[in-house]
Each structure stands twice: as structure tokens, then as C-alpha cells.
Design a protein around this motif. Sequence first.
Motif, PDB file in Angstrom:
ATOM      1  N   LEU A 482      -8.823  -1.204  85.654  1.00 13.04           N
ATOM      2  CA  LEU A 482      -8.132   0.076  85.219  1.00 13.04           C
ATOM      3  C   LEU A 482      -8.364   0.208  83.470  1.00 13.04           C
ATOM      4  O   LEU A 482      -8.804   1.156  83.247  1.00 13.04           O
ATOM      5  N   PRO A 483      -8.348  -0.788  82.864  1.00 10.41           N
ATOM      6  CA  PRO A 483      -8.515  -0.675  81.375  1.00 10.41           C
ATOM      7  C   PRO A 483      -9.985  -0.221  81.025  1.00 10.41           C
ATOM      8  O   PRO A 483     -10.413   0.757  80.185  1.00 10.41           O
ATOM      9  N   ASP A 484     -10.782  -0.589  81.981  1.00  9.51           N
ATOM     10  CA  ASP A 484     -12.317  -0.173  81.381  1.00  9.51           C
ATOM     11  C   ASP A 484     -12.545   1.286  81.771  1.00  9.51           C
ATOM     12  O   ASP A 484     -13.491   1.722  81.425  1.00  9.51           O
ATOM     13  N   ALA A 485     -11.737   1.671  82.939  1.00 10.57           N
ATOM     14  CA  ALA A 485     -12.029   3.162  83.454  1.00 10.57           C
ATOM     15  C   ALA A 485     -11.769   3.987  82.107  1.00 10.57           C
ATOM     16  O   ALA A 485     -12.586   5.087  82.285  1.00 10.57           O
ATOM     17  N   ILE A 486     -10.868   3.666  81.342  1.00 12.11           N
ATOM     18  CA  ILE A 486     -10.394   4.657  79.987  1.00 12.11           C
ATOM     19  C   ILE A 486     -11.708   5.082  79.354  1.00 12.11           C
ATOM     20  O   ILE A 486     -11.680   6.044  78.429  1.00 12.11           O
ATOM     21  N   ARG A 487     -12.620   4.043  79.284  1.00 11.93           N
ATOM     22  CA  ARG A 487     -13.794   4.047  78.260  1.00 11.93           C
ATOM     23  C   ARG A 487     -14.795   5.415  78.732  1.00 11.93           C
ATOM     24  O   ARG A 487     -15.394   6.016  77.776  1.00 11.93           O
ATOM     25  N   TYR A 489     -13.654   8.324  79.747  1.00 10.08           N
ATOM     26  CA  TYR A 489     -13.070   9.319  79.497  1.00 10.08           C
ATOM     27  C   TYR A 489     -12.597   9.389  77.770  1.00 10.08           C
ATOM     28  O   TYR A 489     -12.955   8.546  76.977  1.00 10.08           O
ATOM     29  N   GLY A 490     -11.948  10.411  77.486  1.00  4.86           N
ATOM     30  CA  GLY A 490     -11.528  10.420  75.943  1.00  4.86           C
ATOM     31  C   GLY A 490     -12.350  11.633  75.404  1.00  4.86           C
ATOM     32  O   GLY A 490     -12.729  12.557  75.872  1.00  4.86           O
ATOM     33  N   PRO A 491     -12.214  11.835  73.864  1.00  2.65           N
ATOM     34  CA  PRO A 491     -11.725  10.392  72.946  1.00  2.65           C
ATOM     35  C   PRO A 491     -10.316  10.534  72.970  1.00  2.65           C
ATOM     36  O   PRO A 491      -9.590  11.501  73.415  1.00  2.65           O
ATOM     37  N   TRP A 492      -9.605   9.221  72.670  1.00  2.00           N
ATOM     38  CA  TRP A 492      -8.443   8.967  72.582  1.00  2.00           C
ATOM     39  C   TRP A 492      -7.699   8.711  71.254  1.00  2.00           C
ATOM     40  O   TRP A 492      -6.646   8.491  71.123  1.00  2.00           O
ATOM     41  N   ASN A 493      -8.479   9.110  70.120  1.00  2.00           N
ATOM     42  CA  ASN A 493      -7.984   8.659  68.867  1.00  2.00           C
ATOM     43  C   ASN A 493      -6.662   9.379  68.307  1.00  2.00           C
ATOM     44  O   ASN A 493      -6.123   9.029  67.497  1.00  2.00           O
ATOM     45  N   GLU A 494      -6.605  10.698  69.248  1.00  2.00           N
ATOM     46  CA  GLU A 494      -5.202  11.278  68.799  1.00  2.00           C
ATOM     47  C   GLU A 494      -4.178  11.212  69.698  1.00  2.00           C
ATOM     48  O   GLU A 494      -3.174  11.972  69.662  1.00  2.00           O
ATOM     49  N   TYR A 495      -4.224  10.278  70.515  1.00  2.00           N
ATOM     50  CA  TYR A 495      -3.149   9.684  71.747  1.00  2.00           C
ATOM     51  C   TYR A 495      -2.463   8.726  71.174  1.00  2.00           C
ATOM     52  O   TYR A 495      -3.015   7.798  70.468  1.00  2.00           O
ATOM     53  N   ASP A 496      -1.141   8.530  71.656  1.00  2.00           N
ATOM     54  CA  ASP A 496      -0.265   7.381  71.618  1.00  2.00           C
ATOM     55  C   ASP A 496      -0.478   6.876  73.048  1.00  2.00           C
ATOM     56  O   ASP A 496      -0.488   7.373  74.050  1.00  2.00           O
ATOM     57  N   ALA A 497      -0.583   5.552  73.166  1.00  2.00           N
ATOM     58  CA  ALA A 497      -0.916   4.881  74.555  1.00  2.00           C
ATOM     59  C   ALA A 497       0.322   3.945  74.976  1.00  2.00           C
ATOM     60  O   ALA A 497       0.987   3.449  74.077  1.00  2.00           O
ATOM     61  N   TYR A 498       0.465   3.987  76.371  1.00  2.00           N
ATOM     62  CA  TYR A 498       1.436   3.373  76.993  1.00  2.00           C
ATOM     63  C   TYR A 498       1.036   2.473  78.067  1.00  2.00           C
ATOM     64  O   TYR A 498       0.202   3.062  78.782  1.00  2.00           O
ATOM     65  N   LEU A 499       1.322   1.237  78.107  1.00  2.00           N
ATOM     66  CA  LEU A 499       0.734   0.503  79.351  1.00  2.00           C
ATOM     67  C   LEU A 499       1.819  -0.150  79.864  1.00  2.00           C
ATOM     68  O   LEU A 499       2.956  -0.814  79.231  1.00  2.00           O
ATOM     69  N   SER A 500       1.793  -0.248  81.224  1.00  2.00           N
ATOM     70  CA  SER A 500       2.707  -1.083  81.950  1.00  2.00           C
ATOM     71  C   SER A 500       2.124  -1.528  83.236  1.00  2.00           C
ATOM     72  O   SER A 500       1.695  -0.742  84.075  1.00  2.00           O
ATOM     73  N   GLY A 501       2.334  -2.831  83.486  1.00  2.00           N
ATOM     74  CA  GLY A 501       1.700  -3.481  84.901  1.00  2.00           C
ATOM     75  C   GLY A 501       1.532  -4.950  84.625  1.00  2.00           C
ATOM     76  O   GLY A 501       2.158  -5.697  83.808  1.00  2.00           O
ATOM     77  N   PRO A 502       0.727  -5.331  85.396  1.00  2.00           N
ATOM     78  CA  PRO A 502       0.338  -6.992  85.205  1.00  2.00           C
ATOM     79  C   PRO A 502      -0.146  -7.450  83.662  1.00  2.00           C
ATOM     80  O   PRO A 502      -0.785  -6.621  83.063  1.00  2.00           O
ATOM     81  N   PRO A 503       0.423  -8.643  83.249  1.00  2.00           N
ATOM     82  CA  PRO A 503       0.137  -8.865  82.001  1.00  2.00           C
ATOM     83  C   PRO A 503      -1.361  -9.026  81.721  1.00  2.00           C
ATOM     84  O   PRO A 503      -1.811  -8.671  80.530  1.00  2.00           O
ATOM     85  N   GLY A 504      -2.115  -9.572  82.918  1.00  2.00           N
ATOM     86  CA  GLY A 504      -3.683  -9.510  82.491  1.00  2.00           C
ATOM     87  C   GLY A 504      -4.325  -8.064  82.410  1.00  2.00           C
ATOM     88  O   GLY A 504      -5.087  -7.937  81.380  1.00  2.00           O
ATOM     89  N   MET A 505      -3.801  -6.955  82.967  1.00  2.00           N
ATOM     90  CA  MET A 505      -4.021  -5.672  82.623  1.00  2.00           C
ATOM     91  C   MET A 505      -3.536  -5.170  81.211  1.00  2.00           C
ATOM     92  O   MET A 505      -4.235  -4.572  80.600  1.00  2.00           O
ATOM     93  N   ILE A 506      -2.263  -5.444  80.813  1.00  2.00           N
ATOM     94  CA  ILE A 506      -2.034  -5.255  79.425  1.00  2.00           C
ATOM     95  C   ILE A 506      -2.828  -5.834  78.334  1.00  2.00           C
ATOM     96  O   ILE A 506      -3.132  -5.159  77.406  1.00  2.00           O
ATOM     97  N   ARG A 507      -3.131  -7.324  78.420  1.00  2.00           N
ATOM     98  CA  ARG A 507      -4.022  -7.730  77.513  1.00  2.00           C
ATOM     99  C   ARG A 507      -5.316  -7.167  77.367  1.00  2.00           C
ATOM    100  O   ARG A 507      -5.520  -7.073  76.185  1.00  2.00           O
ATOM    101  N   SER A 508      -5.935  -6.855  78.387  1.00  2.00           N
ATOM    102  CA  SER A 508      -7.164  -6.412  78.429  1.00  2.00           C
ATOM    103  C   SER A 508      -7.035  -4.690  78.065  1.00  2.00           C
ATOM    104  O   SER A 508      -7.882  -4.350  77.250  1.00  2.00           O
ATOM    105  N   GLY A 509      -6.098  -4.214  78.461  1.00  2.00           N
ATOM    106  CA  GLY A 509      -5.986  -2.757  78.209  1.00  2.00           C
ATOM    107  C   GLY A 509      -5.627  -2.574  76.581  1.00  2.00           C
ATOM    108  O   GLY A 509      -6.475  -1.852  76.001  1.00  2.00           O
ATOM    109  N   VAL A 510      -4.935  -3.563  76.018  1.00  2.00           N
ATOM    110  CA  VAL A 510      -4.685  -3.382  74.636  1.00  2.00           C
ATOM    111  C   VAL A 510      -6.005  -3.590  73.733  1.00  2.00           C
ATOM    112  O   VAL A 510      -6.616  -2.835  72.802  1.00  2.00           O
ATOM    113  N   ASP A 511      -6.970  -4.508  74.143  1.00  2.00           N
ATOM    114  CA  ASP A 511      -8.321  -4.768  73.526  1.00  2.00           C
ATOM    115  C   ASP A 511      -9.109  -3.534  73.641  1.00  2.00           C
ATOM    116  O   ASP A 511      -9.653  -3.016  72.719  1.00  2.00           O
ATOM    117  N   VAL A 512      -9.168  -2.754  74.986  1.00  2.00           N
ATOM    118  CA  VAL A 512      -9.841  -1.613  75.358  1.00  2.00           C
ATOM    119  C   VAL A 512      -9.312  -0.540  74.418  1.00  2.00           C
ATOM    120  O   VAL A 512     -10.275   0.096  73.834  1.00  2.00           O
TER     121      VAL A 512
END
Length: 536
Positions: A482-487, A489-512
Amino acid sequence: MTRAATSTPAPPPTRTEPQPSDQRTAALTEAPPAPHRVPTQRLAPAGHPEPSLFTAGGKPSAAPAPHTEPSTAPAAPHSEPSSPAPQAQPQAPGSAAAQPQPQAPSPAPQAQPQAPSSVPPPQPDAPSSAAPHPHARPTGTAPQAAPSSPAPHAEPSTTPAPQEDASPDAVLIRRTMSTVAPVADKVTSYFYALLFVRHPDLRSLFPAAMDAQRDRLLKALLTAAEHIDNTDVLVPYLQNLGRGHRKYGTQPEHYPAVGECLIGALSRYAESVWDDETEAAWVRAYTTISQVMIDAAAADELRAPAWWYAEVVSHDLRTPDVAVITVRPDQPYPFLAGQYTSLETPWWPRIWRHYSFASAPRSDGLLSFHVKAVPAGWVSNALVHRARPGDVIRLGPPAGSMTVDHTTDSGLLCLGGGTGIAPIKALIEDVAEHGERRPVEVFYGARTDHDLYDIDTMLRLQQTHPWLSVRAIIDQQAHIQLPDAIREYGPWNEYDAYLSGPPGMIRSGVDVLRDVGIPSERIRHDSVEELVAASS
């Protein structure tokens, strides 16, 4: 939003449930050290300048990157990883019958705790002690006013502030932490052994099985102490813990008992670096920590009950292991979309789990949760497979800062995995209710089609709101996380991001999200560390 008042459901019938055994193993045989006294000086009440402990030796260190409140392995606050078989408790290391006991820090004068009994303090809002389910709530408490949208705040990070900015106390505390890190399990076992021998009356207030509980209390204390210099982050964190622990019936007099045993365990396993200065630093840190929590609980008592009873009014089994449960609280329950609560069932008293609200506040006052049953998950299996309309559960206070900032028109980029879609849905409803037309992009992740249990609801919302876009990402079909899929699309620099789900997804999602240009202060999610503790 005006909420309809509801009648108080009758307390649930007494249910006899076999409890896990509480066998003790002979783990510690040496006599415990003499009890350490926690000083009794009165600290400043909440809202007044804090003692110099937070800022001694220089200005507070910079706050860690804000990632906002409680997530981990297969589940966010709205799901619960499996609970292993109950672990045996270590044999107590000796009696402390005639040892002097420290006095409690003074509670805030404006309110006296009313709940009789329960668990000792700090730990994230997870399984812990609470008064047995059928007990009546404390009386004379006015319903809390609807909360205003809180500014996102950072939770204490696992990475301490730079050493050069640390106060003398913080240096000594971190030296202790570094020393005991390799033997953390032994420290935890010894801590509870001391607590239950010196204060046996507290044992019955904890869950019968300590396998899930054992790391939480000590971890929260150590995390808070390690960040003692960082006032901006630490004080809100402790205040939230203090408010949350009202539902356990925590009393001011419980705090010195915990502090005494904390210092006893640390001094045993950090013997190579332990001296009078180190002990004094820990005493000062713990005294400050406990007083902030006591004051926060006393202030909250004037505004809200310690817990709410809630009757199950709907139980919708979406898949064999996922249910959408709707409850009616016995009095108005104020919260914000994106927040979560702790929940206790009548079948497992004193076992609490975190679940996110699956909708924005409703005019009828009903609350919904998405629950996934996991192997050996006591609370999740009870809610999915056993709960039925008419059953009564208990709710703790709302918590979390994964909320929408309505002072900006930035777009929302939302990543929801599994039952993590529940708070994402609440955020969408919140944006719609405010009449805003800011873009909202949702990536709904799942392992299989079967796991997209709420996709129809999300697609209906997309048809209703032209500013909403929903994309389903299925691992077994797309061969992409899931986190890699957002690459793509975009750009996302004008967005606020919200993540909710398994911890592994959140950790990798924050990095992405950082990689694609979203600054850390605009990435919001539930604290991975807290959810790991809450869900284990």
C-alpha cells in the motif's frame, strides 16, 4: 453537534467466565533491596509552571517529529493481535511487610478521585486493571463538553533528545536505560515481583493473565522518564495517560508504590552505574511524572465520567472474522473524527483494547467500531463472535490526535489498511459535514478482495462527494504494498497525510510519505509504539 440523550442500559448480567491461571514460577530468589522512597513534595498543578526538573541544565530539547497518537502488526487501535497463552508470574522476591511506604503526591485540590480501587498508573490505554464491569460508575460527574479539535502533538519518540542538550538528570536516566536495555525482560519481571509482594492488594486489580500487561506499565514509565527534558511532548502525553487511567480507578496513593518498585528494579539491574545521584534523578523524574498524571486526572474528573456504559444495538458480521458493531452510550460521548477509545467487554473484565471510531459524531449519539477477530484475541473474538444486541460494554475516554485541521484547505491523503479504514471513513464524513470541498485521496489496502469488507461504503461516499477519490490496493493482485502505491500518484506536497492500519504499513508509509515531499509535521497516525503495547 447536539447529541441525543439516551437512557442508561441495565448493567450486564453477571457472567461466570473461567479466568486464566495465575501460577508463579520461581524466578527471583534474592531478597529485594530496601524500599526506595518517592518524595512527597507538592508539584505545581496542571496549568501552572512545571518544576525546574523539565528544564534544568538548559532549554527543553527539540520535540521528535510529530507522528500523533497510537498502531502495529495486524492491527491499529481498531484491531487486536493475538494474545498468547497466559504467562506464569515470577515468584515474589521476598516479603516487605514492615517496610516504610512512601506517601502519595498531593492530588489537585479542585477534585477528589471518586472511583474506588484499581490499577496502578502509567501505561498506554490498554489491558490493565479496572473495577469489575458491573460496578457502578462514580457519580456526580457532568458530561464533558464537546472537545475542540486538538493540535497534533508528538508522542515521546524512542530516540532520546541529543545528549548535548540534556539536563544532568536526563543524562543519568539515559545511562540507566542503556545499562538495563539488554536485560529488559528481567527488569520487568522483577518490577512486578516487587510490586505484588510489597503491595499484594494491587495484584487483584491487574488482569488475571499478565502476558499482555507485563511490558506496558514499565515501558510507559521508562519512556516518559527518558524524555523528561522535552516538556512540549511529555506533558500532553502524561496528561493523556492520567485521564485514561481514571477508568481503572487509579488513585493518587498507587503512584508511590509503583515508583518505589520501579527504582528498586532499576537499582538491581543497573548496579554498575547506580549511585545516589542516579537514584535522586529517578526519584525527581518519577515524582514529576506522577504529579502531572494525578493533576490531569483530577481536572478531567470535573468534566467527564471515568467510563461510559454502552449497549450494543447492532452487530453486522461483514466477513467470518470482521464485524461492524454499533453501541449506544448511556450518556453523551464527545469525541472527534479520527480518534479512538479503549473498550472492555463483560466476558473479560480488566482487559481493555483500543478501537477507532468508524464514523464522525452522529446526531443520534451512536458509536460504531470495526473489529477483526484474531487468533487467541480475547476481546476481539468476544466482540466478533459473542457480542449481540443488548450486551453492555464499557468505554474509556476518547484519545488520539489523528484529526482534521479545519483551519487549512490542504488536501487529505489517507492510507487505510484492513480495519484501519474505519477512522479514514470518519475523517471523510468530518470533511463532508464541514461543507469543505478540499480534495481527499484514499488508498484502501487489503491482502485479498475478501478483506475489502467496506469497499461498497467507500465507493458510495465517492459517488456522493466529487472531491473524494478512493483507490483499492490489493496485495495479491497488484503485487505492491500500500505505501508504495502512492509513489505512482501525486504530487502530494500540498497534502496532509493520515495513516491507519497495521504497524508495518504505518512505518513504511511514513518513510514513503517523507520521500515524496510531505514534511513530518503533516503526517498523522496513531503511535506505533503505543499500539504495539495495546495490541499484544
